[in-house]
Motif scaffolding. Structure first.
Motif, PDB file in Angstrom:
ATOM      1  N   ASP A   5      -8.264   5.537  -8.688  1.00 53.70           N
ATOM      2  CA  ASP A   5      -6.939   5.404  -9.308  1.00 53.70           C
ATOM      3  C   ASP A   5      -5.846   5.737  -8.303  1.00 53.70           C
ATOM      4  OD1 ASP A   5      -8.115   4.651 -11.697  1.00 53.70           O
ATOM      5  OD2 ASP A   5      -8.004   6.669 -12.578  1.00 53.70           O
ATOM      6  N   HIS A   6      -6.082   6.769  -7.484  1.00 60.10           N
ATOM      7  CA  HIS A   6      -5.098   7.165  -6.470  1.00 60.10           C
ATOM      8  C   HIS A   6      -4.825   6.020  -5.499  1.00 60.10           C
ATOM      9  CE1 HIS A   6      -3.043   9.301  -3.286  1.00 60.10           C
ATOM     10  NE2 HIS A   6      -3.992   8.927  -2.451  1.00 60.10           N
ATOM     11  N   LEU A   7      -5.883   5.435  -4.931  1.00 56.15           N
ATOM     12  CA  LEU A   7      -5.696   4.346  -3.977  1.00 56.15           C
ATOM     13  C   LEU A   7      -5.115   3.106  -4.646  1.00 56.15           C
ATOM     14  CD1 LEU A   7      -8.805   4.655  -1.638  1.00 56.15           C
ATOM     15  CD2 LEU A   7      -6.442   5.307  -1.181  1.00 56.15           C
ATOM     16  N   ARG A   8      -5.474   2.865  -5.891  1.00 54.33           N
ATOM     17  CA  ARG A   8      -4.902   1.735  -6.625  1.00 54.33           C
ATOM     18  C   ARG A   8      -3.385   1.918  -6.757  1.00 54.33           C
ATOM     19  NH1 ARG A   8      -8.055   1.835 -10.488  1.00 54.33           N
ATOM     20  NH2 ARG A   8      -9.476   0.232  -9.798  1.00 54.33           N
ATOM     21  N   ALA A   9      -2.941   3.163  -7.041  1.00 49.97           N
ATOM     22  CA  ALA A   9      -1.507   3.443  -7.171  1.00 49.97           C
ATOM     23  C   ALA A   9      -0.794   3.256  -5.828  1.00 49.97           C
ATOM     24  CB  ALA A   9      -1.295   4.864  -7.696  1.00 49.97           C
ATOM     25  N   VAL A  10      -1.414   3.719  -4.741  1.00 50.45           N
ATOM     26  CA  VAL A  10      -0.813   3.546  -3.419  1.00 50.45           C
ATOM     27  C   VAL A  10      -0.733   2.065  -3.086  1.00 50.45           C
ATOM     28  CG1 VAL A  10      -1.123   3.975  -0.945  1.00 50.45           C
ATOM     29  CG2 VAL A  10      -1.534   5.823  -2.586  1.00 50.45           C
ATOM     30  N   ARG A  11      -1.797   1.326  -3.326  1.00 48.57           N
ATOM     31  CA  ARG A  11      -1.815  -0.112  -3.036  1.00 48.57           C
ATOM     32  C   ARG A  11      -0.771  -0.867  -3.861  1.00 48.57           C
ATOM     33  NH1 ARG A  11      -3.173  -1.669   1.686  1.00 48.57           N
ATOM     34  NH2 ARG A  11      -5.099  -0.752   2.408  1.00 48.57           N
ATOM     35  N   SER A  12      -0.481  -0.393  -5.080  1.00 50.17           N
ATOM     36  CA  SER A  12       0.544  -1.064  -5.896  1.00 50.17           C
ATOM     37  C   SER A  12       1.918  -0.947  -5.246  1.00 50.17           C
ATOM     38  CB  SER A  12       0.566  -0.493  -7.315  1.00 50.17           C
ATOM     39  OG  SER A  12       1.163   0.791  -7.338  1.00 50.17           O
ATOM     40  N   LYS A  13       2.105   0.057  -4.395  1.00 50.97           N
ATOM     41  CA  LYS A  13       3.382   0.261  -3.713  1.00 50.97           C
ATOM     42  C   LYS A  13       3.443  -0.426  -2.352  1.00 50.97           C
ATOM     43  CE  LYS A  13       4.298   4.724  -5.879  1.00 50.97           C
ATOM     44  NZ  LYS A  13       3.149   5.033  -6.688  1.00 50.97           N
ATOM     45  N   ILE A  14       2.317  -0.442  -1.624  1.00 49.05           N
ATOM     46  CA  ILE A  14       2.344  -0.976  -0.251  1.00 49.05           C
ATOM     47  C   ILE A  14       1.687  -2.348  -0.110  1.00 49.05           C
ATOM     48  CG2 ILE A  14       2.401   1.354   0.717  1.00 49.05           C
ATOM     49  CD1 ILE A  14      -0.536   0.822   1.654  1.00 49.05           C
ATOM     50  N   GLY A  15       1.075  -2.814  -1.171  1.00 46.30           N
ATOM     51  CA  GLY A  15       0.409  -4.112  -1.101  1.00 46.30           C
ATOM     52  C   GLY A  15      -0.776  -4.072  -0.145  1.00 46.30           C
ATOM     53  N   HIS A  16      -0.900  -5.103   0.686  1.00 50.11           N
ATOM     54  CA  HIS A  16      -2.025  -5.215   1.611  1.00 50.11           C
ATOM     55  C   HIS A  16      -1.758  -4.548   2.959  1.00 50.11           C
ATOM     56  CE1 HIS A  16      -3.978  -7.879  -1.190  1.00 50.11           C
ATOM     57  NE2 HIS A  16      -3.010  -8.769  -1.117  1.00 50.11           N
ATOM     58  N   ASP A  17      -0.567  -3.931   3.132  1.00 53.51           N
ATOM     59  CA  ASP A  17      -0.213  -3.310   4.410  1.00 53.51           C
ATOM     60  C   ASP A  17      -1.209  -2.229   4.805  1.00 53.51           C
ATOM     61  OD1 ASP A  17       1.997  -4.937   4.525  1.00 53.51           O
ATOM     62  OD2 ASP A  17       3.437  -3.369   4.007  1.00 53.51           O
ATOM     63  N   LEU A  18      -1.170  -1.872   6.078  1.00 50.45           N
ATOM     64  CA  LEU A  18      -2.079  -0.876   6.624  1.00 50.45           C
ATOM     65  C   LEU A  18      -1.944   0.460   5.902  1.00 50.45           C
ATOM     66  CD1 LEU A  18      -4.101   0.115   8.759  1.00 50.45           C
ATOM     67  CD2 LEU A  18      -2.142   0.589  10.238  1.00 50.45           C
ATOM     68  N   LEU A  19      -3.078   0.986   5.490  1.00 50.90           N
ATOM     69  CA  LEU A  19      -3.177   2.307   4.880  1.00 50.90           C
ATOM     70  C   LEU A  19      -4.172   3.114   5.700  1.00 50.90           C
ATOM     71  CD1 LEU A  19      -2.718   4.322   2.516  1.00 50.90           C
ATOM     72  CD2 LEU A  19      -4.634   3.199   1.363  1.00 50.90           C
ATOM     73  N   ALA A  20      -3.734   4.272   6.202  1.00 50.12           N
ATOM     74  CA  ALA A  20      -4.640   5.176   6.918  1.00 50.12           C
ATOM     75  C   ALA A  20      -5.094   6.240   5.937  1.00 50.12           C
ATOM     76  CB  ALA A  20      -3.934   5.807   8.113  1.00 50.12           C
ATOM     77  N   THR A  21      -6.400   6.445   5.843  1.00 49.89           N
ATOM     78  CA  THR A  21      -6.928   7.411   4.894  1.00 49.89           C
ATOM     79  C   THR A  21      -8.158   8.105   5.480  1.00 49.89           C
ATOM     80  OG1 THR A  21      -7.495   7.720   2.556  1.00 49.89           O
ATOM     81  CG2 THR A  21      -8.435   5.797   3.650  1.00 49.89           C
ATOM     82  N   THR A  22      -8.512   9.198   4.852  1.00 47.52           N
ATOM     83  CA  THR A  22      -9.690   9.949   5.277  1.00 47.52           C
ATOM     84  C   THR A  22     -10.848   9.617   4.345  1.00 47.52           C
ATOM     85  OG1 THR A  22      -8.211  11.713   5.972  1.00 47.52           O
ATOM     86  CG2 THR A  22     -10.544  12.238   5.869  1.00 47.52           C
ATOM     87  N   ALA A  23     -12.007   9.445   4.919  1.00 50.03           N
ATOM     88  CA  ALA A  23     -13.186   9.067   4.145  1.00 50.03           C
ATOM     89  C   ALA A  23     -14.379   9.913   4.587  1.00 50.03           C
ATOM     90  CB  ALA A  23     -13.493   7.579   4.341  1.00 50.03           C
ATOM     91  N   VAL A  24     -15.468   9.746   3.861  1.00 51.48           N
ATOM     92  CA  VAL A  24     -16.721  10.420   4.182  1.00 51.48           C
ATOM     93  C   VAL A  24     -17.834   9.392   4.309  1.00 51.48           C
ATOM     94  CG1 VAL A  24     -16.154  12.634   3.119  1.00 51.48           C
ATOM     95  CG2 VAL A  24     -17.181  10.828   1.730  1.00 51.48           C
ATOM     96  N   SER A  25     -18.845   9.788   5.040  1.00 51.05           N
ATOM     97  CA  SER A  25     -20.064   9.001   5.165  1.00 51.05           C
ATOM     98  C   SER A  25     -21.207   9.994   5.065  1.00 51.05           C
ATOM     99  CB  SER A  25     -20.084   8.303   6.523  1.00 51.05           C
ATOM    100  OG  SER A  25     -21.316   7.665   6.742  1.00 51.05           O
ATOM    101  N   ILE A  26     -22.331   9.519   4.546  1.00 50.52           N
ATOM    102  CA  ILE A  26     -23.457  10.432   4.394  1.00 50.52           C
ATOM    103  C   ILE A  26     -24.733   9.748   4.860  1.00 50.52           C
ATOM    104  CG2 ILE A  26     -23.931   9.910   1.977  1.00 50.52           C
ATOM    105  CD1 ILE A  26     -23.946  13.203   1.875  1.00 50.52           C
TER     106      ILE A  26
END
Length: 167
Positions: A5-26
């Motif tokens: 939901d958080h990323l969906r809200a951010v994407r609704s504001k910036i569209g397809h533009d570059l988004l830098a975020t922190t992620a995890v891998s396991i």
């Protein structure tokens, strides 16, 4: 769960533009020392379980959650593999979204659950040995992280600094 939901809200504001975020891998290994990979439902490439960290979420919790959502396995992170970034971590998704990930990678042990792909993000799952891993089409970012995991180096990975101020 393809997008929070958080990323969906951010994407609704910036569209397809570059988004830098922190992620995890396991990285999860079976009793034979094989590493778990999932085939991405959209690209067909093999990847490690993982995804974006939600606001206020601890990285190890995010890794545990993402692994369960994508694989059905309940895992416990046991060590930090490293922190990863670079050009291989810039992803353009089929819908046009451009995202750059800084990835905190963990190794984990299986504590329960049942191996089952989520069917949304991950189409299939399998444990592979190093020889199989070499032959599979693994995503560039997962190739870098899983290579480190397969080395079983106890020292956490990070790329050495190459930036220097201009004279």
């Amino acid at each position: 769960m393809p997008i929070s939901d958080h990323l969906r809200a951010v994407r609704s504001k910036i569209g397809h533009d570059l988004l830098a975020t922190t992620a995890v891998s396991i990285s999860v290994f079976d009793n034979q020392g094989r590493i778990l990979l999932g085939r991405d439902a959209e690209t067909g490439l093999w990847t490690l379980p993982g995804g974006a960290i939600d606001p206020n979420e601890h990285p190890a919790d995010a890794a545990t959650r993402e692994c369960f959502e994508e694989t059905g396995l309940v895992v416990r992170p046991i060590r930090l593999l490293g922190v990863f970034g670079g050009p291989e971590f810039l992803i353009r998704y089929p819908n046009g979204d451009l995202t750059y990930y800084t990835v905190i990678a963990f190794e984990a042990v299986i504590e329960g659950g049942a191996l089952a792909p989520d069917g949304e993000e991950i189409a299939s799952l399998r444990f592979v040995d190093r020889g199989e891993w070499d032959q599979l089409p693994v995503s560039p970012s997962s190739r870098i992280i899983s290579r480190q995991a397969l080395q079983h180096d106890p020292t956490p990975y990070f790329a050495a600094a190459s930036w220097r101020p201009e004279n």
